[in-house]
Design a protein around this motif. Structure first.
Motif, PDB file in Angstrom:
ATOM      1  N   ALA A  47      54.971  39.522  32.345  1.00 42.03           N
ATOM      2  CA  ALA A  47      56.091  39.168  31.464  1.00 42.03           C
ATOM      3  C   ALA A  47      56.185  37.646  31.318  1.00 42.03           C
ATOM      4  CB  ALA A  47      57.393  39.741  32.011  1.00 42.03           C
ATOM      5  N   GLU A  48      55.908  36.937  32.410  1.00 41.55           N
ATOM      6  CA  GLU A  48      55.870  35.463  32.364  1.00 41.55           C
ATOM      7  C   GLU A  48      54.866  34.980  31.325  1.00 41.55           C
ATOM      8  OE1 GLU A  48      54.613  34.230  36.281  1.00 41.55           O
ATOM      9  OE2 GLU A  48      56.158  32.692  36.393  1.00 41.55           O
ATOM     10  N   GLN A  49      53.789  35.769  31.178  1.00 40.79           N
ATOM     11  CA  GLN A  49      52.723  35.385  30.243  1.00 40.79           C
ATOM     12  C   GLN A  49      52.958  35.982  28.858  1.00 40.79           C
ATOM     13  OE1 GLN A  49      49.328  36.784  32.448  1.00 40.79           O
ATOM     14  NE2 GLN A  49      49.572  35.233  34.038  1.00 40.79           N
ATOM     15  N   SER A  50      54.172  36.471  28.637  1.00 42.28           N
ATOM     16  CA  SER A  50      54.603  36.996  27.333  1.00 42.28           C
ATOM     17  C   SER A  50      53.956  38.313  26.938  1.00 42.28           C
ATOM     18  CB  SER A  50      54.379  35.963  26.218  1.00 42.28           C
ATOM     19  OG  SER A  50      55.002  34.768  26.556  1.00 42.28           O
ATOM     20  N   ALA A  51      53.390  39.043  27.887  1.00 40.03           N
ATOM     21  CA  ALA A  51      52.890  40.386  27.562  1.00 40.03           C
ATOM     22  C   ALA A  51      54.085  41.341  27.499  1.00 40.03           C
ATOM     23  CB  ALA A  51      51.923  40.850  28.643  1.00 40.03           C
ATOM     24  N   THR A  52      53.964  42.396  26.700  1.00 41.85           N
ATOM     25  CA  THR A  52      54.997  43.435  26.751  1.00 41.85           C
ATOM     26  C   THR A  52      54.587  44.426  27.838  1.00 41.85           C
ATOM     27  OG1 THR A  52      53.929  44.685  25.001  1.00 41.85           O
ATOM     28  CG2 THR A  52      55.707  43.206  24.347  1.00 41.85           C
ATOM     29  N   VAL A 190      62.792  39.949  42.249  1.00 45.17           N
ATOM     30  CA  VAL A 190      61.684  39.764  41.299  1.00 45.17           C
ATOM     31  C   VAL A 190      61.824  40.765  40.144  1.00 45.17           C
ATOM     32  CG1 VAL A 190      59.171  39.759  41.016  1.00 45.17           C
ATOM     33  CG2 VAL A 190      60.180  38.866  43.120  1.00 45.17           C
ATOM     34  N   ALA A 191      62.280  41.977  40.463  1.00 46.99           N
ATOM     35  CA  ALA A 191      62.467  42.983  39.401  1.00 46.99           C
ATOM     36  C   ALA A 191      63.504  42.498  38.387  1.00 46.99           C
ATOM     37  CB  ALA A 191      62.891  44.317  40.016  1.00 46.99           C
ATOM     38  N   VAL A 192      64.598  41.945  38.879  1.00 47.18           N
ATOM     39  CA  VAL A 192      65.626  41.411  37.963  1.00 47.18           C
ATOM     40  C   VAL A 192      65.016  40.286  37.116  1.00 47.18           C
ATOM     41  CG1 VAL A 192      67.791  40.084  37.893  1.00 47.18           C
ATOM     42  CG2 VAL A 192      67.609  42.102  39.379  1.00 47.18           C
ATOM     43  N   GLY A 193      64.193  39.454  37.765  1.00 49.56           N
ATOM     44  CA  GLY A 193      63.526  38.371  37.032  1.00 49.56           C
ATOM     45  C   GLY A 193      62.598  38.914  35.957  1.00 49.56           C
ATOM     46  N   ALA A 194      61.851  39.970  36.294  1.00 51.07           N
ATOM     47  CA  ALA A 194      60.918  40.560  35.319  1.00 51.07           C
ATOM     48  C   ALA A 194      61.695  41.138  34.135  1.00 51.07           C
ATOM     49  CB  ALA A 194      60.081  41.648  35.997  1.00 51.07           C
ATOM     50  N   ALA A 195      62.780  41.853  34.451  1.00 48.26           N
ATOM     51  CA  ALA A 195      63.588  42.438  33.371  1.00 48.26           C
ATOM     52  C   ALA A 195      64.163  41.324  32.492  1.00 48.26           C
ATOM     53  CB  ALA A 195      64.700  43.300  33.961  1.00 48.26           C
ATOM     54  N   ALA A 374      49.398  37.804  45.516  1.00 46.19           N
ATOM     55  CA  ALA A 374      48.234  37.054  45.017  1.00 46.19           C
ATOM     56  C   ALA A 374      47.317  37.964  44.211  1.00 46.19           C
ATOM     57  CB  ALA A 374      47.462  36.438  46.184  1.00 46.19           C
ATOM     58  N   CYS A 375      47.152  39.207  44.685  1.00 46.80           N
ATOM     59  CA  CYS A 375      46.268  40.137  43.967  1.00 46.80           C
ATOM     60  C   CYS A 375      46.759  40.356  42.538  1.00 46.80           C
ATOM     61  CB  CYS A 375      46.203  41.475  44.705  1.00 46.80           C
ATOM     62  SG  CYS A 375      45.388  41.355  46.311  1.00 46.80           S
ATOM     63  N   THR A 376      48.088  40.441  42.368  1.00 42.88           N
ATOM     64  CA  THR A 376      48.597  40.720  41.026  1.00 42.88           C
ATOM     65  C   THR A 376      48.522  39.486  40.121  1.00 42.88           C
ATOM     66  OG1 THR A 376      50.872  40.403  41.836  1.00 42.88           O
ATOM     67  CG2 THR A 376      50.049  42.654  41.724  1.00 42.88           C
ATOM     68  N   LEU A 377      48.574  38.292  40.719  1.00 46.33           N
ATOM     69  CA  LEU A 377      48.347  37.076  39.912  1.00 46.33           C
ATOM     70  C   LEU A 377      46.950  37.136  39.305  1.00 46.33           C
ATOM     71  CD1 LEU A 377      49.363  33.781  41.783  1.00 46.33           C
ATOM     72  CD2 LEU A 377      50.170  34.568  39.553  1.00 46.33           C
ATOM     73  N   ASP A 378      45.981  37.468  40.159  1.00 49.01           N
ATOM     74  CA  ASP A 378      44.590  37.509  39.697  1.00 49.01           C
ATOM     75  C   ASP A 378      44.343  38.681  38.761  1.00 49.01           C
ATOM     76  OD1 ASP A 378      44.038  35.268  41.107  1.00 49.01           O
ATOM     77  OD2 ASP A 378      43.098  36.276  42.803  1.00 49.01           O
ATOM     78  N   LEU A 379      44.988  39.803  39.059  1.00 52.23           N
ATOM     79  CA  LEU A 379      44.778  40.969  38.200  1.00 52.23           C
ATOM     80  C   LEU A 379      45.322  40.696  36.793  1.00 52.23           C
ATOM     81  CD1 LEU A 379      43.565  43.796  38.328  1.00 52.23           C
ATOM     82  CD2 LEU A 379      45.862  44.683  38.723  1.00 52.23           C
ATOM     83  N   ALA A 380      46.440  39.972  36.733  1.00 53.15           N
ATOM     84  CA  ALA A 380      46.996  39.624  35.414  1.00 53.15           C
ATOM     85  C   ALA A 380      45.977  38.795  34.628  1.00 53.15           C
ATOM     86  CB  ALA A 380      48.306  38.859  35.580  1.00 53.15           C
ATOM     87  N   ALA A 381      45.273  37.897  35.314  1.00 58.48           N
ATOM     88  CA  ALA A 381      44.237  37.105  34.632  1.00 58.48           C
ATOM     89  C   ALA A 381      43.109  38.024  34.164  1.00 58.48           C
ATOM     90  CB  ALA A 381      43.699  36.031  35.578  1.00 58.48           C
ATOM     91  N   LEU A 382      42.680  38.906  35.063  1.00 54.87           N
ATOM     92  CA  LEU A 382      41.541  39.777  34.741  1.00 54.87           C
ATOM     93  C   LEU A 382      41.832  40.654  33.523  1.00 54.87           C
ATOM     94  CD1 LEU A 382      38.753  40.413  36.211  1.00 54.87           C
ATOM     95  CD2 LEU A 382      39.865  42.534  36.910  1.00 54.87           C
ATOM     96  N   ILE A 383      43.047  41.223  33.467  1.00 54.90           N
ATOM     97  CA  ILE A 383      43.299  42.122  32.339  1.00 54.90           C
ATOM     98  C   ILE A 383      43.528  41.350  31.042  1.00 54.90           C
ATOM     99  CG2 ILE A 383      44.063  44.046  33.765  1.00 54.90           C
ATOM    100  CD1 ILE A 383      46.828  43.539  33.284  1.00 54.90           C
ATOM    101  N   ASN A 384      43.650  40.037  31.164  1.00 50.59           N
ATOM    102  CA  ASN A 384      43.621  39.187  29.960  1.00 50.59           C
ATOM    103  C   ASN A 384      42.220  38.632  29.736  1.00 50.59           C
ATOM    104  OD1 ASN A 384      46.285  39.240  28.885  1.00 50.59           O
ATOM    105  ND2 ASN A 384      46.960  38.159  30.727  1.00 50.59           N
TER     106      ASN A 384
END
Ligand SMILES: Cc1cc2nc3c(=O)[nH]c(=O)nc-3n(C[C@H](O)[C@H](O)[C@H](O)COP(=O)(O)OP(=O)(O)OC[C@H]3O[C@@H](n4cnc5c(N)ncnc54)[C@H](O)[C@@H]3O)c2cc1C
Length: 417
Positions: A47-52, A190-195, A374-384
């Motif tokens: 969401a930080e990276q503007s993905a839906t 973090v969930a509140v932040g994501a929402a 950390a894994c999800t930071l990297d995974l977000a990069a990978l799926i982009n």
């Protein structure tokens, strides 16, 4: 276990925010299955990276292992580093501790950015050895660990455990970089932040199945469907239920803890591991002691998805509690949770099937709080489709079973239709 007045984790004393059940149809760039630390930190990062983003949680956010753990943020795995090198070679072992360090940094960053009140503390962690053999193994690991840039130093048992407990331990080692937090307050923050960034989070929305049709995933719950280009499996121990090819790679293992009433003296100044990592404890800011582990007492039966504490393990934990608090302490909470143990002890993070855009981050083998951010930071990069060198050694494709299965992964879940 008659003295247990509460049968749920100490972390659940306050009611968390609630999220709706999915009803109807939604479109998103990414649909995340699972609302533990993996799902929530990934939802925030995307969401930080503007993905839906849509996140679907079968029960409540943090209702599984992410709400049932001890809240340790440790860089190094429980094993002595030389053992980690023997299992995963030098690069593999370094990748594990680097991920732990980066996950802790990410937690710190999120705590700061979102102003989370989650009892986060940079305390360092302590490893206690009950035998000379264990002490020798830890000592032998120090040069390699320090050469790889991670400080671990031998310290005194005296001063690090209560005086009357010193006789139970032969040696003590300090990892100054480690820390601790309240896992559920962190996750909900973090969930509140994501929402707040636009991620749509749903509870009581179990994914029943998914189908890949015409270049899109159609992910079905009881009352809704999400169409998305990419699906991420963030269900850790439960991952094989949606992707059966994972059943020989990620196995459900039970972990148990208990929590005492406040104890009016210091038992542990920092998260503490003992007996090769099978035993652990920490004292909370309100001076309650959370203590648990002892899986090695019944490795054969501490398996499966049953999340209830057992007499055998709880008694073993209580004997450990007596080592630390000989005068006794009232026990207020007892609980169990299901961890996902990967076949080679390393998480599976990356594409399960890049052609059909199915990714995963799971199989943390009991260390997900200290790895997933950390894994999800990297995974977000990978799926982009960006490089993600930090998770290269966690690529699920290291397992032949998945290389074979990934051809034509167009279904998720057993019951289609
Ligand atoms: C007793 C215990 C102590 C631990 N202590 C520590 C510790 O101190 N430090 C540490 O680093 N790690 C610790 N761990 C491990 C850590 O808790 C896990 O590695 C971590 O929580 C995994 O997070 P996750 O989000 O991947 O999985 P989970 O928290 O298990 O979340 C997965 C979610 O997926 C949901 N789900 C499953 N199937 C579906 C479906 N079909 N549709 C939708 N949702 C679904 C589940 O309901 C669940 O909420 C401990 C674990 C236990 C049990």
């Amino acid at each position: 276990m008659s003295d247990a007045s509460l049968k749920h984790p100490v972390w659940w004393r306050e009611a968390p925010p609630a999220y709706p059940e999915l009803h109807g149809e939604l479109d998103a760039d990414v649909v995340i299955v699972g609302g533990g630390i993996t799902g929530v930190t990934l939802a925030y990062t995307l969401a930080e990276q503007s993905a839906t983003v849509v996140m679907l949680e079968a029960d409540r956010i943090a209702s599984a292992a992410s709400g049932r753990n001890a809240g340790f943020l440790l860089a190094a795995p429980a094993e002595p580093y030389s053992e980690a090198i023997a299992m995963w070679n030098r690069d593999g072992a370094r990748a594990m501790v680097t991920t732990g360090r980066r996950a802790h940094q990410r937690v710190k960053e999120l705590v700061g950015a979102l102003e989370l009140e989650c009892d986060y503390r940079l305390t360092g962690s302590l490893r206690l050895c009950r035998t000379e053999e264990e002490a020798e193994d830890q000592r032998a690991s120090l040069p390699e660990l320090n050469a790889d840039g991670f400080r671990m130093l031998e310290t005194q048992v005296h001063g690090n455990v209560p005086v009357e407990s010193e006789g139970h331990f032969k040696a003590a080692f300090l990892m100054p970089e480690d820390g601790e937090f309240h896992p559920v307050k962190f996750l909900h923050g973090v969930a509140v932040g994501a929402a707040g960034l636009g991620a749509r989070l749903f509870e009581h929305s179990s994914v029943k199945y998914g189908q890949w049709r015409a270049g899109l995933w159609h992910v079905h719950t009881a009352h809704g469907v999400v169409r998305a280009r990419t699906v991420v499996i963030a269900t850790n121990a439960y991952a094989p239920k949606l992707v059966p090819a994972l059943s020989r790679l990620i196995a459900p293992r039970r972990g148990q803890l208990l929590c005492t009433a406040p104890i009016d003296r210091t038992i542990a100044a920092r998260p503490t591991y003992a007996h090769w990592g099978y035993q652990s404890w920490r004292q909370l800011p309100d001076s309650r002691l959370v203590i648990g582990g002892w899986r090695d007492v019944a490795l054969d039966t501490e398996v499966g998805f049953e999340q209830n504490p057992t007499e055998q393990i709880q008694s073993a934990i209580e004997s450990g509690l007596r080592d630390l608090v000989p005068e006794g302490a009232a026990i207020e909470h007892r609980w169990a949770g299901t961890m996902g143990f990967a076949r080679d002890g390393r998480p599976l993070v990356g594409w399960l099937d890049p052609e059909h855009h199915v990714a995963i981050s799971a199989g943390y083998t009991g260390h997900g709080m200290g790895m997933a951010p950390a894994c999800t930071l990297d995974l977000a990069a990978l799926i982009n489709w960006k490089p993600a060198p930090g998770i290269a050694t966690f690529d699920p494709a290291r397992f032949n079973e998945l290389r074979d299965a990934r051809e034509g992964t167009v279904l998720l879940g057993a019951a289609v239709g």
